[in-house]
Design a protein around this motif. Structure first.
Motif, mmCIF file in Angstrom:
data_model
loop_
_atom_site.group_PDB
_atom_site.id
_atom_site.type_symbol
_atom_site.label_atom_id
_atom_site.label_comp_id
_atom_site.label_asym_id
_atom_site.label_seq_id
_atom_site.Cartn_x
_atom_site.Cartn_y
_atom_site.Cartn_z
ATOM 1 N N ARG A 45 -24.706 18.834 -10.738
ATOM 2 C CA ARG A 45 -25.645 19.286 -11.763
ATOM 3 C C ARG A 45 -25.104 20.501 -12.510
ATOM 4 N NH1 ARG A 45 -29.169 14.992 -12.324
ATOM 5 N NH2 ARG A 45 -27.763 13.810 -11.006
ATOM 6 N N ALA A 46 -25.499 20.589 -13.767
ATOM 7 C CA ALA A 46 -25.122 21.716 -14.614
ATOM 8 C C ALA A 46 -26.394 22.393 -15.107
ATOM 9 C CB ALA A 46 -24.264 21.234 -15.786
ATOM 10 N N ALA A 47 -26.271 23.128 -16.201
ATOM 11 C CA ALA A 47 -27.407 23.862 -16.751
ATOM 12 C C ALA A 47 -28.578 22.936 -17.010
ATOM 13 C CB ALA A 47 -26.986 24.552 -18.053
ATOM 14 N N GLY A 48 -29.781 23.358 -16.586
ATOM 15 C CA GLY A 48 -30.976 22.572 -16.801
ATOM 16 C C GLY A 48 -31.172 21.468 -15.790
ATOM 17 N N GLY A 49 -30.273 21.373 -14.802
ATOM 18 C CA GLY A 49 -30.403 20.354 -13.774
ATOM 19 C C GLY A 49 -29.887 18.995 -14.167
ATOM 20 N N HIS A 50 -29.229 18.881 -15.318
ATOM 21 C CA HIS A 50 -28.694 17.604 -15.772
ATOM 22 C C HIS A 50 -27.282 17.395 -15.212
ATOM 23 C CE1 HIS A 50 -32.093 17.015 -18.396
ATOM 24 N NE2 HIS A 50 -31.888 18.187 -18.967
ATOM 25 N N PRO A 51 -26.801 16.139 -15.197
ATOM 26 C CA PRO A 51 -25.445 15.889 -14.708
ATOM 27 C C PRO A 51 -24.413 16.724 -15.444
ATOM 28 C CG PRO A 51 -26.632 13.833 -14.923
ATOM 29 C CD PRO A 51 -27.517 14.885 -15.526
ATOM 30 N N THR A 194 -17.858 20.848 -23.029
ATOM 31 C CA THR A 194 -18.505 22.078 -22.572
ATOM 32 C C THR A 194 -20.002 21.896 -22.736
ATOM 33 O OG1 THR A 194 -16.586 23.371 -23.296
ATOM 34 C CG2 THR A 194 -18.625 24.576 -22.836
ATOM 35 N N GLN A 195 -20.772 22.356 -21.766
ATOM 36 C CA GLN A 195 -22.194 22.021 -21.703
ATOM 37 C C GLN A 195 -23.039 23.249 -21.353
ATOM 38 O OE1 GLN A 195 -22.687 18.819 -18.947
ATOM 39 N NE2 GLN A 195 -24.894 19.102 -18.697
ATOM 40 N N THR A 196 -24.143 23.441 -22.096
ATOM 41 C CA THR A 196 -25.146 24.449 -21.770
ATOM 42 C C THR A 196 -26.517 23.782 -21.796
ATOM 43 O OG1 THR A 196 -25.622 25.162 -24.044
ATOM 44 C CG2 THR A 196 -23.719 26.171 -22.954
ATOM 45 N N ARG A 197 -27.561 24.544 -21.615
ATOM 46 C CA ARG A 197 -28.907 23.991 -21.709
ATOM 47 C C ARG A 197 -29.207 23.503 -23.122
ATOM 48 N NH1 ARG A 197 -32.609 25.499 -17.609
ATOM 49 N NH2 ARG A 197 -31.687 26.876 -16.029
ATOM 50 N N GLU A 198 -28.690 24.204 -24.130
ATOM 51 C CA GLU A 198 -29.056 23.936 -25.521
ATOM 52 C C GLU A 198 -28.068 23.063 -26.271
ATOM 53 O OE1 GLU A 198 -28.710 27.070 -24.319
ATOM 54 O OE2 GLU A 198 -30.830 27.514 -23.896
ATOM 55 N N TYR A 199 -26.799 22.992 -25.810
ATOM 56 C CA TYR A 199 -25.769 22.289 -26.570
ATOM 57 C C TYR A 199 -24.791 21.575 -25.640
ATOM 58 C CZ TYR A 199 -27.167 25.283 -30.505
ATOM 59 O OH TYR A 199 -27.878 25.927 -31.490
ATOM 60 N N ARG A 211 -17.046 18.845 -31.922
ATOM 61 C CA ARG A 211 -18.410 18.386 -32.207
ATOM 62 C C ARG A 211 -19.375 19.276 -31.422
ATOM 63 N NH1 ARG A 211 -19.078 12.377 -30.543
ATOM 64 N NH2 ARG A 211 -21.128 12.727 -31.499
ATOM 65 N N ILE A 212 -20.338 19.854 -32.115
ATOM 66 C CA ILE A 212 -21.361 20.675 -31.474
ATOM 67 C C ILE A 212 -22.683 19.927 -31.584
ATOM 68 C CG2 ILE A 212 -22.550 22.885 -31.473
ATOM 69 C CD1 ILE A 212 -20.032 24.134 -32.647
ATOM 70 N N ILE A 213 -23.234 19.540 -30.447
ATOM 71 C CA ILE A 213 -24.393 18.641 -30.402
ATOM 72 C C ILE A 213 -25.604 19.396 -29.856
ATOM 73 C CG2 ILE A 213 -25.265 16.466 -29.482
ATOM 74 C CD1 ILE A 213 -22.255 15.700 -29.018
ATOM 75 N N PRO A 214 -26.599 19.700 -30.686
ATOM 76 C CA PRO A 214 -27.811 20.375 -30.196
ATOM 77 C C PRO A 214 -28.635 19.441 -29.306
ATOM 78 C CG PRO A 214 -27.583 20.566 -32.593
ATOM 79 C CD PRO A 214 -26.611 19.523 -32.147
ATOM 80 N N LEU A 215 -29.295 20.045 -28.311
ATOM 81 C CA LEU A 215 -30.126 19.289 -27.382
ATOM 82 C C LEU A 215 -31.592 19.709 -27.450
ATOM 83 C CD1 LEU A 215 -27.815 19.526 -24.212
ATOM 84 C CD2 LEU A 215 -27.877 17.692 -25.914
ATOM 85 N N ASP A 216 -31.956 20.475 -28.479
ATOM 86 C CA ASP A 216 -33.280 21.098 -28.514
ATOM 87 C C ASP A 216 -34.317 20.308 -29.299
ATOM 88 O OD1 ASP A 216 -32.292 21.475 -31.039
ATOM 89 O OD2 ASP A 216 -32.300 23.673 -30.968
#
Length: 333
Positions: A45-51, A194-199, A211-216
């Motif tokens: 798991r990474a930020a936010g509990g996602h894979p 690269t992965q964060t809660r928001e991107y 590529r910068i992909i928003p997740l919000d």
């Protein structure tokens, strides 16, 4: 430009592989399951509990993009068939084999050392990257898209008057491996996620794109804004990252697509060293029906090295000067 950039880039890649021992296109070995034998593998798991999708991944493969005609009706290789296909593909594509004429030999560009097309088909043993339609072939173009493709081909026949007359890869603006969709090519098939809660950010090795992909949950930009790689928005569906991309330009023409392309991608970890990437293209003004591909990316060691390809490379000037010399000599092509 292309030759110099590839030499610089490939020399760095050679040093990278020599120092790290990374082999981007090998079938990943079976990894020990931390939960023990018989237990389902669970992605970290990474930020936010996602894979956790982070790391360096390669799509290099000998898997054909479209299913060869002689394999019609066959979706998967057997193990023996896969080994035989790989052997033939490596022999056929070997750039160290001398061509029948000096001109053909020179046109091969580089010897085999510089290529990174992989040595294996994907571990899934599919006979093509295209998985839908079931025949493993890209659907035909609409009459409108066929005419547009013919016009583009005709425009490429003459001598270039300026950089804008050359294809995007020649100008170091965009390479097909960058996509989206992100498909393998002859070399530099590596990506860093690269992965964060928001991107989620995807660094594409070939040329220079990120590529910068928003997740919000934000909406796509206005339809009047058109981007080389489209406008991407992501969200999680269970353990799968889903990315929706619109707002492509009318200048990328991936396999005949146009500005109406709507792309859906999914990223799913299926093992310690495997990331399944699927993409579906829906473009009713270009293709007669939607179609889907699947790529089994494998983990490699980093880092990525700069490709250093840009339109101001001195080779662009050389190519245009050569065109002017050809014009003076009375050549039209």
């Amino acid at each position: 430009m292309r030759h110099l950039s590839v030499i610089r880039r490939s020399a760095a890649a050679f040093l990278f592989f020599a120092l790290t021992g990374a082999v981007p296109a090998q079938t990943p070995p079976a990894a020990a399951n931390p939960k023990g034998p018989g237990k389902a593998w669970v992605a970290p798991r990474a930020a936010g509990g996602h894979p956790d999708l982070q790391g360096f991944w390669s799509s290099a493969t000998l898997t054909p993009f479209e299913r060869p005609r002689e394999l019609a009706g066959k979706e998967f290789f057997t193990e023996n068939e896969a080994a035989e296909f790989e052997k033939r593909a490596l022999q056929t594509g070997d750039r160290d084999r001398r061509a029948s004429t000096p001109e053909a030999d020179v046109n091969q560009a580089y010897n085999e050392f510089w290529f990174d097309r992989g040595t294996k088909i994907f571990p899934t043993r599919r006979t093509s990257i295209v998985v839908d339609p079931p025949d493993g072939r890209v659907p035909g173009l609409t009459p409108e898209a066929q005419r547009a493709a013919a016009d583009r081909a005709q425009a490429q026949q003459g001598l270039p008057k300026g950089p804008e007359d050359m294809a995007l890869p020649v100008r170091c603006i965009l390479w097909p491996t960058a996509g989206p969709p992100m498909v393998p090519g002859p070399y530099n098939n590596n990506y860093q996620i690269t992965q964060t809660r928001e991107y989620v950010a995807i660094d594409v090795e070939m040329i220079h794109d990120v590529r910068i992909i928003p997740l919000d949950g934000r909406p796509h930009v206005a339809k009047s804004i058109r981007l080389w790689m489209g406008d991407s928005r992501g969200h999680w569906e269970g353990d799968t990252l889903v990315v929706d991309t619109t707002n492509f330009t009318a200048k990328t023409h991936y396999r005949g697509s146009d500005e109406n392309l709507h792309l859906k991608e999914t990223f799913t970890r299926t093992g310690p060293d495997t990331l399944i990437y699927r993409f579906t293209l829906d473009d009713p003004t270009a293709f007669t029906k939607p179609w889907t591909g699947e790529i089994a990316m494998t983990r490699i060691k980093g880092p990525l090295y700069e490709y250093a390809c840009h339109e101001a490379n001195y080779s662009m000037g050389n190519m245009l000067r050569a065109a002017r010399v050809a014009e003076k000599a009375g050549q039209s092509k």
